[in-house]
Scaffold this active site. Structure first.
Site, PDB file in Angstrom:
ATOM      1  N   LYS A 277      25.949  55.021  36.746  1.00  0.00           N
ATOM      2  CA  LYS A 277      27.414  55.474  36.999  1.00  0.00           C
ATOM      3  C   LYS A 277      27.015  56.849  38.180  1.00  0.00           C
ATOM      4  O   LYS A 277      26.105  57.718  38.115  1.00  0.00           O
ATOM      5  CB  LYS A 277      28.097  56.422  35.997  1.00  0.00           C
ATOM      6  CG  LYS A 277      29.670  56.424  36.466  1.00  0.00           C
ATOM      7  CD  LYS A 277      30.580  56.405  34.992  1.00  0.00           C
ATOM      8  CE  LYS A 277      31.850  56.654  35.298  1.00  0.00           C
ATOM      9  NZ  LYS A 277      32.591  56.478  34.196  1.00  0.00           N
ATOM     10  N   GLU A 360      43.805  53.239  21.925  1.00  0.00           N
ATOM     11  CA  GLU A 360      44.910  54.015  21.488  1.00  0.00           C
ATOM     12  C   GLU A 360      45.643  53.604  20.158  1.00  0.00           C
ATOM     13  O   GLU A 360      45.934  54.430  19.281  1.00  0.00           O
ATOM     14  CB  GLU A 360      45.782  54.115  22.712  1.00  0.00           C
ATOM     15  CG  GLU A 360      45.355  54.984  23.806  1.00  0.00           C
ATOM     16  CD  GLU A 360      44.592  54.197  24.661  1.00  0.00           C
ATOM     17  OE1 GLU A 360      44.100  53.089  24.657  1.00  0.00           O
ATOM     18  OE2 GLU A 360      43.881  54.774  25.626  1.00  0.00           O
ATOM     19  N   ARG A 388      50.511  51.878  25.015  1.00  0.00           N
ATOM     20  CA  ARG A 388      49.468  50.980  24.185  1.00  0.00           C
ATOM     21  C   ARG A 388      49.882  51.094  22.592  1.00  0.00           C
ATOM     22  O   ARG A 388      49.766  49.999  21.998  1.00  0.00           O
ATOM     23  CB  ARG A 388      48.340  51.213  24.326  1.00  0.00           C
ATOM     24  CG  ARG A 388      47.654  50.884  25.652  1.00  0.00           C
ATOM     25  CD  ARG A 388      47.129  49.394  25.602  1.00  0.00           C
ATOM     26  NE  ARG A 388      46.678  48.786  26.885  1.00  0.00           N
ATOM     27  CZ  ARG A 388      45.542  48.631  27.429  1.00  0.00           C
ATOM     28  NH1 ARG A 388      44.568  48.978  26.617  1.00  0.00           N
ATOM     29  NH2 ARG A 388      45.634  48.108  28.572  1.00  0.00           N
TER      30      ARG A 388
END
Ligand SMILES: Cc1ncc(C[n+]2csc(CCOP(=O)(O)OP(=O)(O)O)c2C)c(N)n1
Length: 615
Positions: A277, A360, A388
């Site tokens: 990353k 979630e 969600r």
């Protein structure tokens, strides 16, 4: 760049292209803000993908979509790229309305395999022959939706490629068993290097016949697996996919070769690649969490934190203070510890903090389990991501009247991330949940008071929604006074009886401004702020407004099922003209926060002109 042009480039030119893409991404994000780390990590992958597949025919489906900048740059949006994330400009995420080459709209995590499988099934039903590729990060692999999709994909036997872009990072360091499992795959050499050696031998020594043999071996998964190593299988293979990897995701030549090798395998294939990353920008490589999403910054100095107080830091401060006194308080995050300020709580109370990954639904149901066992879980999730867990909040919390505190950050408009990240539906969906208390504080001290109520006085489910960024009331002094009751209307200005503006939450800033501007124009009214959206102090509101000509409710949320509609319902039959202002049935796309307010006619000037036209 046409697919033919990309394919015609030499390896050296493709490598040069990678560095040009990186430069463009760093410069644009340093000016406009955006997702830096994930995009820098996916440059070689994108160039390799577009070297092997034809983006005009094949479907390239990104997950979350915060790593698609190179793809956008190579598929016709280079010239407009300096408008990235601006109003009317190139979106920070794939958008089918922006380009025919964006396969699917994204923003929320873990959707790519499901969407791609839908496309693969549609392709076969239509008798077409395009490739379908889903690109998913190891962070997104912590989301349950990706397992539902893998389960279906393996069973379906559809020809489809899943690329697992593993950088060991979600926004923060990745968490959970899956992340450990991937790590083991990365380091378990036996099976993988045996595979690699076989492949190297075949392609090097038998360049013509080696490739088809390799494909045949990969497609006969079980044969290959048992022939090479009897003990080790990957979970993906057990689910019915051919597993291939892990590979270096920055080795362009190797990536092109591997993609070429797996693309014609008949069934589903998972290619596991390892990337870094932030690759290519020192600051982002060193501090990937801080460079996941950034505002504008100086390239030579990197990102410098403003240190300004925000609703998020106010929440984190209040939570930590309250949790010091109340030992039952626990903290839960769904892969957003830093973004929600939960990292402060985690730092102070590591044993009382749980990061569930991008999950979630699980976070909410687990909170239910903790609450039924006598703890007070505080679940901090951004408003749009909490969508969600709609069913889990109803079924696993509200129906049992469990004391779970929902700290809903990024309510209202969020600015340049656009409509997928706006938190406009929370009032509406929470309003309909049995027993749920819904609080919408207008400033930091109000937020602190809500937190105290939610943790120490409330006995059932309670949700507190607050926005991204800082409160203007910080400089001007809080509107809230110690004596105020959260469940009573709070009169902010009382200049006359021509109208009343009823605001809820942080949109109070615009309403306060509007009532003063209207007064200067000769229209004298009141501004009353309501923190308690549910239960709402409707009788007290009626008492305060029964003599005014018009009541205008203002909320930074969708109108349908919202605060205004609820008030109208509760005061039905009374002699009161209520006109609700909120977000119509529309998507408010990327722009600055101010532009989004203007687009939905909720900025102070629009409120002034709308009220004037009614009066
Ligand atoms: C449902 C949902 N929850 C949370 C987020 C916030 N979020 C955006 S990207 C991200 C991490 C993604 O990690 P990964 O898939 O590994 O991609 P990487 O950024 O590492 O390339 C998170 C948690 C989201 N987009 N959607």
């Amino acid at each position: 760049m046409s697919p033919e042009y990309i394919k015609s480039l030499s390896l050296e030119d493709k490598e040069l292209l990678c560095s040009e893409l990186r430069d463009k991404i760093i410069h644009t994000v340093s000016t406009n803000g955006g997702h830096l780390g994930s995009n820098l990590g996916a440059v070689e992958l994108t160039v390799a993908l577009l070297s092997v597949f034809d983006y005009t025919k094949d479907k390239i489906v990104f997950d979350v979509g915060h790593q698609a900048y190179s793809y956008k740059l190579m598929t016709g949006r280079f010239d407009r790229f300096d408008t990235l994330r601006q109003k009317g400009g190139v979106s920070g995420f794939p958008r089918i309305s922006e380009s025919p080459y964006d396969a699917f709209d994204t923003g929320h995590s873990s959707t790519s395999i499901s969407a791609a499988l839908g496309m693969a099934r549609a392709r076969d039903l239509k008798g077409e022959d395009n490739y379908v590729v889903a690109i998913i990060g190891d962070g997104a692999m912590t989301g349950g939706l990706s397992y539902e999709a893998l389960n279906d994909l393996g069973h379906s036997r559809k020809k489809m490629l899943v690329i697992l872009n593993d950088n060991e990072m979600s926004i923060d360091k990745n968490v959970g068993g899956m992340s450990k499992y991937l790590k083991n795959l990365r380091i378990s050499s036996g099976y993988l290097s045996a595979k690699r050696n076989t492949e190297n031998f075949l392609t090097r020594n038998l360049p013509v016949i080696g490739k088809p043999i390799m494909k045949m071996m990969l497609s006969v998964k079980n044969f290959f697996r048992f022939a090479v190593n009897k003990q080790q299988t990957s979970m993906f293979e057990d689910l019915g996919l051919v597993y291939y990897g892990p590979r270096d995701g920055h080795d362009l030549k190797g990536l092109i070769k591997h993609l070429d090798a797996v693309k014609d395998i008949k069934g589903p294939v998972l290619l596991h690649i390892c990337t870094k990353k932030g690759k290519g920008y020192k600051f982002a490589e060193e501090e990937p969490s801080s460079y996941h999403g950034v505002g504008p910054f100086d390239i030579s100095k990197g990102v410098v934190s403003s240190g300004k107080l925000s609703y998020t830091t106010a929440f984190a401060g209040a939570l930590t203070e309250l949790a010091t006194k109340n030992k039952k308080v626990l903290g839960i995050s769904a892969a957003m510890a830093q973004g929600t300020g939960m990292d402060k709580f985690a730092f102070k109370f590591p044993e009382r903090f749980f990061d569930c990954g991008i999950a979630e639904e699980h976070a909410v149901t687990m909170a239910g389990g903790l609450a039924v066992s006598g703890f007070i879980p505080v679940v901090a999730i951004y408003s749009s991501f909490l969508q969600r867990a709609y069913d889990q909040i109803i079924h696993d919390v509200c129906f049992m009247n469990l004391h779970v505190v929902f700290a809903i950050d990024r309510s209202g408009f969020v600015g340049n991330d656009g409509h997928t990240h706006n938190g406009l539906h929370d009032i509406s969906y929470l309003n309909s949940m049995p027993g749920m208390t819904v609080l919408s504080p207008r400033d930091y001290s109000d937020l602190k008071k809500c937190m105290d109520y939610a943790i120490n006085k409330c006995e059932g489910p309670v949700a507190i929604r607050y926005p991204r960024g800082s409160s203007v009331f910080e400089e001007e002094g809080p509107l809230y006074t110690e004596a105020e009751d959260l469940f009573k209307p709070h009169v902010q200005s009382d200049l006359g009886d021509e109208f009343a503006i009823l605001s809820t939450g942080f949109i109070a800033e615009q309403c306060q401004d509007a009532v003063l501007k209207l007064s200067e124009l000769g229209f004298k009214g009141k501004h009353i702020n309501i923190t308690a959206v549910k239960p709402m102090p409707s009788e007290e509101i009626y008492e305060l407004t029964k003599n005014v000509r018009y009541v205008f409710t203002v909320e930074e949320a969708i109108l349908s099922g919202g605060f205004g509609e609820n008030l109208m319902e509760q005061l039905k039959g009374r002699d009161l003209k209520i006109i609700p202002f909120g977000v119509e049935d529309q998507m408010i796309r990327a722009g600055t926060y101010k532009e989004q307010l203007v687009d939905s006619k909720l900025d102070a000037d629009s409120i002034v002109s709308r009220i004037r036209s009614v009066l």
